[in-house]
Design a protein around this motif. Structure first.
Motif, PDB file in Angstrom:
ATOM      1  N   ALA A 609       0.828  -1.212   0.000  1.00  0.00           N
ATOM      2  CA  ALA A 609       0.000   0.000   0.000  1.00  0.00           C
ATOM      3  C   ALA A 609       0.861   1.260   0.000  1.00  0.00           C
ATOM      4  O   ALA A 609       0.551   2.241  -0.689  1.00  0.00           O
ATOM      5  CB  ALA A 609      -0.929  -0.008   1.212  1.00  0.00           C
ATOM      6  N   VAL A 610       1.965   1.252   0.748  1.00  0.00           N
ATOM      7  CA  VAL A 610       2.852   2.415   0.775  1.00  0.00           C
ATOM      8  C   VAL A 610       3.416   2.689  -0.608  1.00  0.00           C
ATOM      9  O   VAL A 610       3.610   3.855  -0.997  1.00  0.00           O
ATOM     10  CB  VAL A 610       3.986   2.194   1.801  1.00  0.00           C
ATOM     11  CG1 VAL A 610       5.061   3.264   1.663  1.00  0.00           C
ATOM     12  CG2 VAL A 610       3.423   2.214   3.207  1.00  0.00           C
ATOM     13  N   SER A 611       3.672   1.620  -1.374  1.00  0.00           N
ATOM     14  CA  SER A 611       4.248   1.811  -2.705  1.00  0.00           C
ATOM     15  C   SER A 611       3.308   2.543  -3.650  1.00  0.00           C
ATOM     16  O   SER A 611       3.733   3.069  -4.674  1.00  0.00           O
ATOM     17  CB  SER A 611       4.631   0.459  -3.312  1.00  0.00           C
ATOM     18  OG  SER A 611       3.480  -0.314  -3.595  1.00  0.00           O
ATOM     19  N   ALA A 612       2.020   2.605  -3.324  1.00  0.00           N
ATOM     20  CA  ALA A 612       1.087   3.373  -4.153  1.00  0.00           C
ATOM     21  C   ALA A 612       1.330   4.866  -4.005  1.00  0.00           C
ATOM     22  O   ALA A 612       1.022   5.642  -4.916  1.00  0.00           O
ATOM     23  CB  ALA A 612      -0.352   3.027  -3.772  1.00  0.00           C
ATOM     24  N   PHE A 613       1.904   5.278  -2.875  1.00  0.00           N
ATOM     25  CA  PHE A 613       2.144   6.700  -2.621  1.00  0.00           C
ATOM     26  C   PHE A 613       3.619   7.081  -2.750  1.00  0.00           C
ATOM     27  O   PHE A 613       3.933   8.237  -3.000  1.00  0.00           O
ATOM     28  CB  PHE A 613       1.665   7.060  -1.210  1.00  0.00           C
ATOM     29  CG  PHE A 613       0.224   6.738  -0.960  1.00  0.00           C
ATOM     30  CD1 PHE A 613      -0.774   7.635  -1.317  1.00  0.00           C
ATOM     31  CD2 PHE A 613      -0.138   5.531  -0.397  1.00  0.00           C
ATOM     32  CE1 PHE A 613      -2.102   7.336  -1.096  1.00  0.00           C
ATOM     33  CE2 PHE A 613      -1.470   5.218  -0.175  1.00  0.00           C
ATOM     34  CZ  PHE A 613      -2.458   6.125  -0.528  1.00  0.00           C
ATOM     35  N   ASN A 614       4.488   6.086  -2.562  1.00  0.00           N
ATOM     36  CA  ASN A 614       5.926   6.331  -2.644  1.00  0.00           C
ATOM     37  C   ASN A 614       6.539   5.106  -3.318  1.00  0.00           C
ATOM     38  O   ASN A 614       6.641   4.046  -2.707  1.00  0.00           O
ATOM     39  CB  ASN A 614       6.510   6.538  -1.242  1.00  0.00           C
ATOM     40  CG  ASN A 614       7.987   6.837  -1.269  1.00  0.00           C
ATOM     41  OD1 ASN A 614       8.813   5.941  -1.408  1.00  0.00           O
ATOM     42  ND2 ASN A 614       8.334   8.109  -1.119  1.00  0.00           N
ATOM     43  N   ASN A 615       6.928   5.257  -4.565  1.00  0.00           N
ATOM     44  CA  ASN A 615       7.328   4.105  -5.368  1.00  0.00           C
ATOM     45  C   ASN A 615       8.511   3.358  -4.750  1.00  0.00           C
ATOM     46  O   ASN A 615       9.542   3.939  -4.450  1.00  0.00           O
ATOM     47  CB  ASN A 615       7.682   4.560  -6.785  1.00  0.00           C
ATOM     48  CG  ASN A 615       7.803   3.383  -7.733  1.00  0.00           C
ATOM     49  OD1 ASN A 615       7.325   2.287  -7.452  1.00  0.00           O
ATOM     50  ND2 ASN A 615       8.439   3.607  -8.870  1.00  0.00           N
TER      51      ASN A 615
END
Length: 730
Positions: A609-615
């Motif tokens: 989920a974090v990768s959706a906001f910070n690749n």
């Protein structure tokens, strides 16, 4: 002068002796490494070299062979509770009797928590005197079997040790023709008829033996433990209250769902087809369904991923089920089927076990009675099973494939042969990636083509390499390799998983040539999952958040610190390092397809989920595998990513667009952090975006622009004024 020459000669002699020591040890027999073998074979004159398939050392009295000695990790390595095999030195006589068994190496964490390691040594010693073809059952209970009690509170370790000793001893004895009928006759193997389907209901499948049945009343279980210590627990399931002896302890049904007549009727056509896609050639799928107060799964199964209550036995070889073998079984459409409180499907991997579903096998159910805080006793109940003959067919010997491996081929060769299609697909993918790298200068001039290639390859990496091939690399692989190099390196240990082995060879080559970025940017399944999620989020206009540059560069250190901590742990205990390596979400998200306890799933989903906001947040700051690859590839030979003198001074376009922020303010690429996405190379080749190219393009355009045609304006000459005639004089 003479003293100096004498000292020089002595130094050279000492150096020569030191160099000869390893050679002499290598030339010596196995008894040089294990002197205790002279006590096991007091009549032996000499011990031979470790050789043959499977590898074992012959023991001689004169010219006569009187026995064999081998290490089980070289014959039948079975992952134990820790994830690493237990290595046992086994000695067998030519009469097929086990003359000695002693543990050489183990990493079982359960033995570090209140259970002395001597318990394992004593357990292994119980096999001395048994024949290699005895049907030894941990906990006993099977008809015609030999009972060996498990280590209290360490049933998984006990079963793995049993499988390790007996499977390896049987292989060595059969290959040396010490036991009759054990060797493979080379007859063509039977096959499950994939084209045979007959509609059937529950009554028909249980009636013809396609579905086996094991039913135990509570009194039957109590009788099995008769004479054993009592539990004393109020709710002890093995000791019913008066009047409840007839209550059901477990009512268990089991079947091989590979045959279409069983699988399609039980699961439904669509679910059976999906299950078959998960199976590789030779694999089987065993459905287990039960009601009662006893769970065949146990308490969620152990951390190492091995189920300790239900397992299979065939030809003396034990088949254990691991967490990666579990497939959920939901409600099924079979007419007349009872409702079950507990259902599951277990995949039997043919490549690792040699299990043949068309031949008879036995289901074993281990029941434990807790008799103390850290002490249990066990009893094993069994039911034999044989697939109905109508579901199988045996091809003629003449029809057997000519290129099949011989029966005595090494186990790793059989695994590679069984996965040859997967190997071909992986090699094809690596070839495509190699071509992309070789022709990257041409591809980056076509950004739309590069984007399609990159997204397509990331999907291939996630789905085929990760979720299907289970070839997600891990920092544990690095630690295991280091331990093997430091202690006892064997190629066979690493060849057991062909996809992981091939991937590591490719990664090693790219580390030497180009650095860590090739794996992290193209071949890591979890990294691919993050990139694909981020690309989808950007399409949906999800806002992106970047860590400030000064903090970003400091957060890089986290993954290197984690690597150092895990490496330090591995020097003390590899299984301890493997436990804390769960900081990697790879096992949960890739290997187990998120089918795990909620805490692991929540952690993995949070990182996705974090990768959706910070690749690639995890890859940038947390991944110890990435840190290990960065250290290994720091001194790579080539740098194919091109830069210009204007990069960073003043141009910041590539630095701002880099998906992992691996380009600093002065335009330099940090290859320890670069993931080789090629975005900067697209900008480098874009004369509409890269300032130096834009300037050159404009100069070319100005130079090619035609000069304006001069306009000639003809101005007529002015007509001279006519002088007035002079007036006549008066």
């Amino acid at each position: 002068m003479r003293d100096a020459r004498s000292r020089s000669f002595m130094a050279r002699l000492l150096l020569a002796l030191l160099l000869l020591l390893p050679a002499s040890a290598a030339l010596a027999g196995i008894d040089a490494r294990f002197p205790q073998l002279h006590q096991v074979f007091p009549e032996a004159d000499r011990f031979g070299d470790v050789e043959g398939t499977p590898p074992a050392a012959a023991v001689y009295h004169g010219d006569k062979v009187i026995g064999y000695v081998f290490e089980t990790v070289m014959v039948a390595p079975v992952p134990a509770y820790s994830g690493a095999p237990i290595n046992v030195l086994v000695s067998i006589g030519t009469d097929g009797t086990i003359r000695d068994a002693r543990v050489l190496e183990q990493h079982e964490p359960i033995l570090l928590v209140g259970i002395p390691v001597q318990k394992l040594y004593d357990f292994v010693a119980r096999y001395v005197g048994h024949r290699v073809d005895d049907q030894i059952v941990v906990g006993g209970g099977a008809s015609g079997s030999v009972r060996i009690d498990a280590i209290s509170s360490a049933t998984v370790t006990s079963m793995v040790a049993n499988e390790t000793i007996m499977n390896s001893a049987l292989k060595v004895a059969a290959s040396r023709q010490l036991i009759a009928g054990a060797a493979d006759t080379g007859a063509a193997a039977a096959q499950v008829r994939a084209d045979h389907f007959v509609p059937a209901d529950w009554q028909a499948l249980t009636g013809n033996g396609a579905i086996g049945h094991l039913q135990l009343a509570r009194q039957a279980v109590t009788d099995a433990f008769k004479g054993q210590p009592e539990s004393g627990l109020v709710d002890d399931p093995t000791a019913p209250a008066p009047g409840h002896g007839a209550d059901t302890f477990i009512d268990l049904y089991f079947t091989d769902v590979t045959p279409p007549t069983v699988g399609r009727n039980l699961l439904g056509a669509a679910a059976h087809a999906d299950l078959m896609k998960l199976l590789k050639p030779g694999d089987s799928a065993i459905a287990v369904m039960a009601n009662g107060i006893y769970s065949f799964k146990g308490v969620g199964y152990v951390r190492g991923g091995i189920f300790d209550r239900v397992h299979l036995l065939q030809d003396g070889k034990l088949v254990l089920f691991k967490d990666a073998d579990l497939v959920q079984l939901n409600d099924t459409p079979l007419r007349g089927k009872p409702d079950f409180a507990e259902q599951a499907i277990f995949i039997v991997r043919h490549g690792g076990s040699g299990f043949d579903a068309t031949r008879p096998w036995t289901l074993q159910l281990m029941v434990n009675r807790q008799v103390g805080p850290l002490q249990s006793i066990y009893h094993t109940f069994t039911r034999d099973y044989r697939m109905p003959a109508v579901y199988t067919t045996r091809p003629d010997a003449a029809e057997a494939p000519a290129n099949a491996l011989p029966a005595d081929a090494p186990l790793w060769q059989k695994v590679w042969y069984g996965r040859r299609v997967d190997i071909a697909l992986l090699l094809a993918g690596l070839t495509v990636l190699t071509l992309i790298l070789m022709f990257q200068d041409w591809i980056v001039t076509r950004p739309h083509l590069l984007e399609r290639l990159r997204v397509g390859f990331l999907i291939y990496t996630l789905v085929f390499i990760g979720w299907y091939g289970l070839a997600q690399l891990s920092v544990v692989n690095i630690l295991t390799f280091i331990q093997a190099v430091l202690h006892d390196f064997r190629w066979s240990t690493f060849l057991m998983d062909p996809l992981v082995f091939i991937l590591w060879v490719f990664v090693a080559a790219t580390l030497l040539l180009l650095g860590r970025g090739i794996y992290c940017g193209w071949l890591c399944p979890f990294g691919a999952l993050q990139v694909l999620v981020n690309k989808l989020a950007r399409r949906l206009h999800v806002p992106q958040f970047e860590v400030p540059q000064y903090l970003h560069e400091r957060l890089w250190a986290i993954k290197y610190i984690l690597l150092l901590v895990l490496f330090g742990m591995s020097l003390q205990s590899l299984n301890l390092a493997e436990h804390y390596a769960e900081v990697e979400p790879f096992k949960t998200a890739i290997t187990l397809h998120f089918a795990r306890s909620w805490s692991y799933v929540l952690y993995a989903l949070a990182l996705v989920a974090v990768s959706a906001f910070n690749n690639k947040f995890y890859c940038r700051y947390v991944c110890p595998l990435g840190a290990g690859l960065a250290v290994s590839g720091r001194f790579h030979l080539f740098e194919w990513l091109r830069r210009r003198k204007e990069c960073g001074r003043p141009c910041q376009i590539c630095a701002n667009e880099c998906e992992v922020k691996a380009i600093n303010a002065i335009g330099q690429i940090n290859f320890n952090e670069c993931h080789y996405c090629l975005d900067c190379q697209v900008t480098y080749a874009n004369d509409q975006k890269c300032p130096p190219l834009v300037e050159r393009r404009k100069k070319r355009e100005r130079a090619a622009r035609p000069l304006p045609t001069p306009v000639l304006t003809i101005i007529p000459a002015a007509t001279p004024a006519t002088p007035e005639p002079a007036k006549a004089a008066d």
